[in-house]
Design an enzyme around this catalytic site. Sequence first.
Site, PDB file in Angstrom:
ATOM      1  CE  LYS A  76      -4.028   2.056   2.358  1.00  0.00           C
ATOM      2  NZ  LYS A  76      -4.970   1.976   3.483  1.00  0.00           N
ATOM      3  CB  SER A 151      -8.422   3.802   2.425  1.00  0.00           C
ATOM      4  OG  SER A 151      -7.591   3.157   3.389  1.00  0.00           O
ATOM      5  CB  SER A 175      -8.887   0.855   5.185  1.00  0.00           C
ATOM      6  OG  SER A 175      -9.620   2.025   4.975  1.00  0.00           O
TER       7      SER A 175
HETATM    8  N1  GLN Z   1     -13.679   4.284   5.468  1.00  0.00           N
HETATM    9  C1  GLN Z   1     -13.179   4.766   6.717  1.00  0.00           C
HETATM   10  C2  GLN Z   1     -12.787   6.208   6.564  1.00  0.00           C
HETATM   11  O1  GLN Z   1     -13.075   6.745   5.557  1.00  0.00           O
HETATM   12  C3  GLN Z   1     -12.020   3.946   7.168  1.00  0.00           C
HETATM   13  C4  GLN Z   1     -10.794   4.209   6.418  1.00  0.00           C
HETATM   14  C5  GLN Z   1      -9.634   3.398   6.902  1.00  0.00           C
HETATM   15  O2  GLN Z   1      -9.808   2.381   7.570  1.00  0.00           O
HETATM   16  N2  GLN Z   1      -8.431   3.887   6.607  1.00  0.00           N
HETATM   17  O3  GLN Z   1     -12.218   6.813   7.396  1.00  0.00           O
END
Ligand code: GLN
Length: 484
Positions: A76, A151, A175
Amino acid sequence: MHHKTLVELGAGLRQGEYSSEELTRACLDRAAVLDPQLNSIITLTGEQALQAARDADARIRSGEAGPLTGIPYAHKDIFCTKGVRTSCGSRMLDNFIAPYDATVTRQLNAAGAVMIGKTNMDEFAMGSSNETSFYGPVSNPWDSETVPGGSSGGSAAAVAARLVPVSTGTDTGGSIRQPAALCGITGLKPTYGRVSRYGMIAFASSLDQAGPFARTAEDAALMLGAMAGFDPRDSTSVERTVEDYTGGLGDSLEGLKIGLPNEFFGEGLDSTVAAAVEAALDEYRKLGAIITEISLPNSQLAVPTYYVVAPAECSSNLSRFDGVRFGYRATDPADLEDLYKRSRGEGFGAEVKRRIMIGTYALSAGYYDAYYLKAQQARRLIREDFIRAFEQVDVIMGPTSPSVAFRLGEKSNNPVTMYLSDIYTIAVNLAGLPGMSIPAGFATDMPVGLQLIGNYFEEARLLNAAHRYQQVTDWHERIPPGYE
Ligand code: GLN
């Protein structure tokens, strides 16, 4: 070769059926052909990857190979990688070449894993669909019109499309688990503190945790073994020996107590997703598990609590990106204030700005008690719900996400509906617990994820529960059409 798991590829490498260089080249070639339509990778590391593969081959020949030696993986783009662009999906860091390796990067390098590229992601990991990336959205390999989740959308799509056997992700509110569910693969978010956050670009420091994506629980176990560990450079990393996560794989589930929170099966859950989850739970019954209903009464507080805590922490973490200390710098500023304003205004995308504004507001002197302090109190209630539940059961299960992958653009104009895609995952981060998502069937031809939540540091138990299920089902072996 792209159908093989990490375990199978490792065996082939050690038996000399192919070299890591051949394997790495095959991954790079496949990515060059297929990734233009997926957009799962921001930066391919071609030459550097091949050099790492040759080093791994030397290690394999000398008999010093570990399970990950010579295995290609995608990383990532939130993890610092020395000498390689680390963009975090943002224009702000579009030209940032990290001067050092994150601890996770260093550990994967030390294990001999071969990084073939950095994966696309929501900007600064804020999002559930990969649509906030400066580098454009990622397509879900199962249906190019739908999102891969976020994400860590690029990392999940790359594994689902068989570009790489494994990849890394980070999970602040879901995410890893949500994109794993939407792409039909296996993803694991470890206990907070199990994996070092050093060199992982911070979003919300009290929630962020790195973990692996793989197709099988067994491969995820090997990845976690290499990623986990105490790190003196991360003050929240826990000093605790890393278990052999593959050791207990295959243990019987006879008598395993599984709790189903009734709050996870109510309104908002798609009925077709619920049906797939029910069928998966039947498999667990057949494996000897005892399933009972439980309650996590403060579940409805999780999303609102998270959307105070996470923006508060992000507004602080992202203050360093000002065009002076870090990040994109606007050209020809009129004065210092203009430099700050325009650098941040042009460098950050809309969702990141929204979060910074919410967080700054929640932390401001007049509102701190009403929002931030209240959220911290709610967070404690959420954590206590889980602690009580784990006095009765060994593992909590339910859906990972309320629906299958949604269409690109469907939720991008409505932050609240987008935020609700993490309704079942977010509480786990607020409590700091480990969670997994595994493929558990299909609804309207799209993958459904089953979420497994464990008590603190019980990753091995989760991995075994996932592995036993994968021994009696084949959802994790299904390949998206067009990626055979
Ligand atoms: N979807 C969640 C957010 O927008 C979690 C994102 C994540 O876990 N990095 O914050």
